[in-house]
Design a protein around this motif. Structure first.
Motif, PDB file in Angstrom:
ATOM      1  N   TYR A  89       0.832  -1.205   0.000  1.00 31.62           N
ATOM      2  CA  TYR A  89       0.000   0.000   0.000  1.00 31.62           C
ATOM      3  C   TYR A  89       0.867   1.255   0.000  1.00 31.62           C
ATOM      4  O   TYR A  89       0.649   2.190  -0.780  1.00 31.62           O
ATOM      5  CB  TYR A  89      -0.959   0.020   1.190  1.00 31.62           C
ATOM      6  N   LEU A  90       1.860   1.278   0.896  1.00 29.27           N
ATOM      7  CA  LEU A  90       2.711   2.465   1.018  1.00 29.27           C
ATOM      8  C   LEU A  90       3.495   2.713  -0.268  1.00 29.27           C
ATOM      9  O   LEU A  90       3.713   3.864  -0.657  1.00 29.27           O
ATOM     10  CB  LEU A  90       3.660   2.321   2.207  1.00 29.27           C
ATOM     11  N   ALA A 136       0.997   4.383  -2.491  1.00 31.18           N
ATOM     12  CA  ALA A 136       0.602   5.709  -2.003  1.00 31.18           C
ATOM     13  C   ALA A 136       1.705   6.736  -2.223  1.00 31.18           C
ATOM     14  O   ALA A 136       1.428   7.898  -2.554  1.00 31.18           O
ATOM     15  CB  ALA A 136       0.223   5.636  -0.519  1.00 31.18           C
ATOM     16  N   THR A 137       2.949   6.311  -2.054  1.00 28.55           N
ATOM     17  CA  THR A 137       4.058   7.261  -2.204  1.00 28.55           C
ATOM     18  C   THR A 137       4.167   7.750  -3.646  1.00 28.55           C
ATOM     19  O   THR A 137       4.637   8.855  -3.902  1.00 28.55           O
ATOM     20  CB  THR A 137       5.372   6.619  -1.727  1.00 28.55           C
ATOM     21  N   LYS A 175      -0.785  10.909  -6.325  1.00 28.56           N
ATOM     22  CA  LYS A 175      -1.068  12.314  -6.009  1.00 28.56           C
ATOM     23  C   LYS A 175      -2.199  12.407  -4.989  1.00 28.56           C
ATOM     24  O   LYS A 175      -2.186  13.237  -4.105  1.00 28.56           O
ATOM     25  CB  LYS A 175      -1.496  13.054  -7.291  1.00 28.56           C
ATOM     26  N   VAL A 176      -3.201  11.561  -5.165  1.00 29.37           N
ATOM     27  CA  VAL A 176      -4.352  11.607  -4.272  1.00 29.37           C
ATOM     28  C   VAL A 176      -4.381  10.341  -3.420  1.00 29.37           C
ATOM     29  O   VAL A 176      -4.386   9.229  -3.947  1.00 29.37           O
ATOM     30  CB  VAL A 176      -5.671  11.712  -5.082  1.00 29.37           C
ATOM     31  N   ASN A 177      -4.335  10.522  -2.088  1.00 30.64           N
ATOM     32  CA  ASN A 177      -4.401   9.385  -1.165  1.00 30.64           C
ATOM     33  C   ASN A 177      -5.465   9.670  -0.123  1.00 30.64           C
ATOM     34  O   ASN A 177      -5.374  10.669   0.583  1.00 30.64           O
ATOM     35  CB  ASN A 177      -3.052   9.188  -0.455  1.00 30.64           C
TER      36      ASN A 177
END
Lengths: 167, 167, 167
Positions: B154-155, B158-159, B162-164
């Protein structure tokens, strides 16, 4: 011109999480993400506001002077990471016991252990001073090793970060 | 040097959504945002954790061996997208019926249809293996066409995004 | 080639917040972050969807034609920023009174004042037209000075923004 150290710092990914909710399951999720990001050498800030502050409270009663409403809040809100309820299936406290039981069985870290790990990994734990004022929580009532700041400091961190979550 | 294909891939915007909550209204919001982003050709990951996993459960009972607590969780948690309650005005199940009724009236896609559309559009649906373990949910109990991963994956997504969002 | 004005606009940081929840404490948190970001000259969009729309409702009853279910929703949902409950310790309305009392005591802005400040600072308040349709809310029932848009417009703003939160 930027110096080597600054360039290096610019390359570090940053993650911020606002923990607004005061439930065990949401606090666990916040700390698992925070610890995961820190394990990837990211600079992580966990900003505790409103009910999220309860995860930082000391277990024991701390004698501090408070107004009437602040005393009521202090009594009604859970005192520390071990006392939090669940957002779902709380069943008057049975739910949290079940979750803690299965977490132990699966050798998952408990919330107090996740908090310790976060501190060891250098995750910045920040208590929101504005909501501390509102809820009448004082520094003596919160655990050691945390920082105190307001929304401006949070926004400064968040604007630099790639991942920003509100939990 | 990067090849053309990689450069192209770098230019694709990415969106990730953690669906932590197990309520119909929040799941609908997550899928509407996910499908919207996918319609804009973004690479979208929906990461299902804790109660959010219930949206991925099959409707029918699946016979799998479970421990006592895991069985209790399985029985108490809603089985699939059609069984979820509302975060507000649930009224013992009346609320979800009202919402489904008005959604149909306004020709809005139902949650099962939103999930199908997400799959068709290539939205990556990922079940969090750690919370599957905790809640005792097994792959056989979840719908086809999803992936399995932990917080590290996931990380990673996410990194890059742009949108999390955390819902 | 970009003109000076466009380059300048590109350098402005953007923040978006989806307010999905209809509770006083969450709405306060959303507006405090939004106002903080606006004070740092950021371009801020608050996107109100589902129960979050209730914060934008006018206090007084507005006579509009509605279907049966839409009327029920309208009656059961809180009418405006002054009527919202708390996500925790609501106690049938005592909790919101306590919070409002301590906010006044600490000279913190009330939710209606936070909304006014947001408008003055140019925070874009956007009501989600799709959930307005579902819940049967009409423009006449919502406050002046807001915009109307769907998920596509939200995603456009969010993709340009550094900080995106879902509350």
């Amino acid at each position: 011109m930027k110096k080597g150290r600054e360039i290096l710092k610019d390359n570090i990914e940053k993650t911020t999480i606002v923990l607004f909710s005061g439930e065990l399951d949401k606090a666990i999720a916040a700390f698992i993400i925070a610890n995961g990001a820190a394990a990837f050498d990211q600079e992580v800030t966990l900003f505790f506001t409103f009910w999220g502050l309860n995860a930082l409270r000391k277990d024991e009663h701390v004698a501090v002077k408070k107004g009437f409403l602040e005393n009521m809040f202090a009594k009604m809100m859970p005192r520390g990471a071990n006392k939090l309820g669940l957002s779902k299936m709380n069943f008057g406290g049975m739910g949290p016991k079940m979750i803690k039981h299965v977490m132990k069985k699966h050798h998952a870290l408990s919330l107090p252990e996740l908090i310790e790990l976060a501190k060891e990994q250098g995750v910045k734990l920040v208590a929101c001073t504005m909501t501390m004022d509102l809820l009448g929580l004082q520094k003596e009532e919160l655990m050691e090793g945390i920082e105190y700041a307001g929304v401006a400091a949070y926004l400064g961190d968040a604007t630099d970060a790639k991942v920003n979550l509100f939990i």
